[in-house]
Motif scaffolding. Structure first.
Motif, PDB file in Angstrom:
ATOM      1  N   LYS A 525      21.401  37.196  32.126  1.00 54.45           N
ATOM      2  CA  LYS A 525      21.266  35.742  32.064  1.00 54.45           C
ATOM      3  C   LYS A 525      21.050  35.278  30.628  1.00 54.45           C
ATOM      4  N   GLU A 527      21.834  36.878  27.850  1.00 50.95           N
ATOM      5  CA  GLU A 527      23.049  37.120  27.065  1.00 50.95           C
ATOM      6  C   GLU A 527      24.111  36.070  27.350  1.00 50.95           C
ATOM      7  N   GLU A 528      24.191  35.647  28.603  1.00 51.73           N
ATOM      8  CA  GLU A 528      25.150  34.605  28.969  1.00 51.73           C
ATOM      9  C   GLU A 528      24.845  33.295  28.247  1.00 51.73           C
ATOM     10  N   VAL A 529      23.570  32.931  28.172  1.00 47.29           N
ATOM     11  CA  VAL A 529      23.170  31.703  27.469  1.00 47.29           C
ATOM     12  C   VAL A 529      23.531  31.793  25.996  1.00 47.29           C
ATOM     13  N   SER A 531      25.789  33.766  24.480  1.00 51.00           N
ATOM     14  CA  SER A 531      27.229  33.867  24.228  1.00 51.00           C
ATOM     15  C   SER A 531      27.948  32.545  24.467  1.00 51.00           C
ATOM     16  N   SER A 532      27.333  31.644  25.233  1.00 47.57           N
ATOM     17  CA  SER A 532      27.940  30.339  25.491  1.00 47.57           C
ATOM     18  C   SER A 532      27.570  29.313  24.430  1.00 47.57           C
ATOM     19  N   GLY A 533      26.931  29.768  23.365  1.00 45.59           N
ATOM     20  CA  GLY A 533      26.489  28.835  22.335  1.00 45.59           C
ATOM     21  C   GLY A 533      25.187  28.154  22.694  1.00 45.59           C
ATOM     22  N   TYR A 534      24.374  28.864  23.482  1.00 46.00           N
ATOM     23  CA  TYR A 534      23.048  28.411  23.905  1.00 46.00           C
ATOM     24  C   TYR A 534      23.140  27.184  24.829  1.00 46.00           C
ATOM     25  N   ALA A 535      23.878  27.411  25.921  1.00 45.43           N
ATOM     26  CA  ALA A 535      23.957  26.396  26.968  1.00 45.43           C
ATOM     27  C   ALA A 535      22.566  26.111  27.515  1.00 45.43           C
TER      28      ALA A 535
END
Length: 540
Positions: A525, A527-529, A531-535
């Motif tokens: 979770k 890493e996903e945030v 990699s999305s440019g800190y969604a």
């Protein structure tokens, strides 16, 4: 905090706490070239292992799984002497780390942070310590520990007692003599268990005051041989990869079978095997449904109850030591070494506070509803205002003077368990709603520190001076936290993991404080945030 901020000592980052989390965060931010100041309430490094020097304090995670993993040289040069090291050895290790990586010049000891306030105009945090001095920094990182706000029982007269008295987390540095003394221990959680089993053979008389018994299982500790030491060091890469995959970052992984996939004979044999093995395998490597299915949990709880009855000679005492209000593993499982056998000693007595509650502490001892007990020493193993309590003891105020304590009064609100809307540029390494409080904690600390470090690197490189979680992302994370916990039996039990501490006013309602999806899912979770440019965050 009315003094103009431009006259205050200023840093890129201030870290609160010089325990395992604060030391590693300091190491990483210094690598970035940031100016960093750490404030530590104690007079040396170590955090938990500095404060908790009570008799019997030791790991219940395997020593070699607990130490830092970031330095291969450190891993190879340090030899753990036991599979579950005692507090003095752990503190030596953390001092070695502080010296080896020259961390002390950036740490100010004997400096307790009392307040922190965000100034919107300058986009900086202003921090006050107990001397009255103030400092400022662009970023504020809390490394204050989930079990650091100690609590005493809410009974009158504690200050009246004329003998020796200690809370386990404020144990004196000088040796404490036990021989011939009448000693009381209040509390039978993990700390109380360690104290009781250690001092029982040493005292003249021991009286244990128990409010809630716990399911305790054998630690099976022993020395590490030279051959084992060599194997451990050779196997570090594979071991740390295993730790990354298991839900709690332990070397123990959940058995994929259900309790009811096997015959009663196979089930009993499997549980006997777990009971005879060291560490948390009996909790973390049990059948997959033991912590979620009430019927499975009841079967295993009965297995452990039978073990207690076998080990405690007096059947009345044995029954008092068997929990009746929660199943195995729904509260933290204390690991023990001859704890139950301590109650077979003729000078050890158990007082059930459900039958005779404490009315007050007197000048000479403890008065219950049934008797006056004289003591020379009282040991308070009464635990902590866990996870959020250490935040509550600092006056943290965000945008517009918003109080963090007030915001979290009905339960914490966070994003990723690492930040909270309304508190820009503030990050919480160990706190509510991230994986660290249900984890072999240094493993989750390293994950969180590295994520925070990458965020601050990104901010530095892009000229970001303000970042903050959005209220929408925070609300969605809270829903996620609730969903993950919905099938867990522990949510039906009063414990520090559900925010209940009757020694603290207002902490008598269960709340979801922990991330229950397991460390691998939590890491994904985060890493996903990133990699999305800190969604879910606003970066300015």
């Amino acid at each position: 905090m009315s003094e103009p901020t431009d006259s205050l000592p200023s840093f890129d980052a201030i870290i609160i706490g010089a325990g395992i989390a604060g030391m590693y965060q300091l190491y990483r931010l210094r690598e970035l070239g940031l100016s960093v100041q750490v404030f530590e309430a104690g007079s040396d490094v170590g955090g938990t292992w500095y404060w908790n020097r009570y008799p019997g304090a030791r790991f219940d995670s395997e020593s070699y799984t607990y130490g830092y993993s970031f330095s291969q040289e450190l891993l190879q040069e340090w030899n753990w002497s036991e599979h579950f090291a005692a507090q003095p050895e752990t503190l030596r290790y953390l001092n070695h780390v502080a010296d080896r990586f020259e961390l002390r010049p950036h740490i100010r000891f004997d400096s307790r942070v009392t307040a922190a306030r965000y100034d919107e105009a300058s986009r900086r945090w202003e921090v006050m310590i107990d001397s009255g001095e103030r400092f400022r920094a662009r970023f504020l990182v809390t490394a204050i520990g989930p079990l650091s706000a100690d609590t005493l029982p809410r009974v009158p007269g504690i200050r009246d007692f004329r003998g020796e008295s200690f809370h386990t987390s404020r144990w004196p540095r000088e040796p404490v003599e036990f021989a011939g003394k009448r000693v009381a221990v209040i509390g039978t959680g993990a700390t109380g268990v360690q104290v009781i089993q250690t001092i029982a053979p040493l005292v003249g008389q021991l009286t244990v005051f128990q409010r809630t018994p716990n399911w305790c299982t054998p630690l099976h500790n022993r020395k590490i041989t030279e051959e084992e030491q060599a194997r451990i060091k050779a196997n570090y890469p594979a071991m740390f990869e295993l730790l990354r995959r298991t839900p709690g970052c332990y070397i123990h992984d959940t058995d994929p079978r259900s309790t009811f996939d096997v015959t009663p004979e196979e089930r009993e044999a499997f549980w006997e095997k777990l009971y005879g093995e060291p560490g948390f395998g009996i909790w973390m490597a049990n059948f997959r449904d033991v912590l979620t299915d009430p019927k499975a949990n009841a079967l295993f709880s009965d297995f452990v109850a039978r073990k207690i009855r076998q080990r405690v000679k007096d059947p009345v005492t044995a029954e008092k030591l068997i929990p009746k209000n929660h199943g195995f593993g729904t509260r933290r499982v204390p690991q023990e070494t001859f704890y139950y056998e301590a109650f077979n000693l003729p000078h050890v007595r158990l007082v059930d506070l459900q039958e005779e509650p404490i009315e007050r502490v007197t000048e000479s001892g403890i008065r219950t509803s049934a008797a006056d007990y004289p003591f020379d020493m009282i040991i308070y193993a009464t635990g902590f205002d866990a996870i959020t309590g250490s935040f509550d003891r600092i006056d943290i105020r965000g945008v517009g003077g918003l109080s963090l304590k007030e915001k979290w009064a009905e339960g914490p609100k966070t994003y990723l368990g690492l930040m909270s809307a309304g508190f820009p540029n503030m990050l919480t390494i160990v706190g509510p709603h991230n994986a660290s409080t249900r984890c072999n904690i240094p493993r989750c600390i390293e994950q969180n520190v590295e994520w925070i470090t990458d965020l601050l690197r990104n901010a530095r490189d892009r000229g970001i001076t303000r970042f903050e979680a959005t209220p929408e992302a925070e609300a969605e994370w809270s829903r996620h936290i609730e969903e993950l916990a919905s099938g867990m039996l522990y949510t039906q039990v009063d414990s520090w993991a559900t925010g209940v501490n009757r020694n603290v006013e207002g902490k008598d309602v269960r709340r979801i404080l922990q991330y229950q999806g397991g460390a691998p899912q939590y890491r994904a979770k985060c890493e996903e945030v990133a990699s999305s440019g800190y969604a879910g965050m606003v970066l300015a």
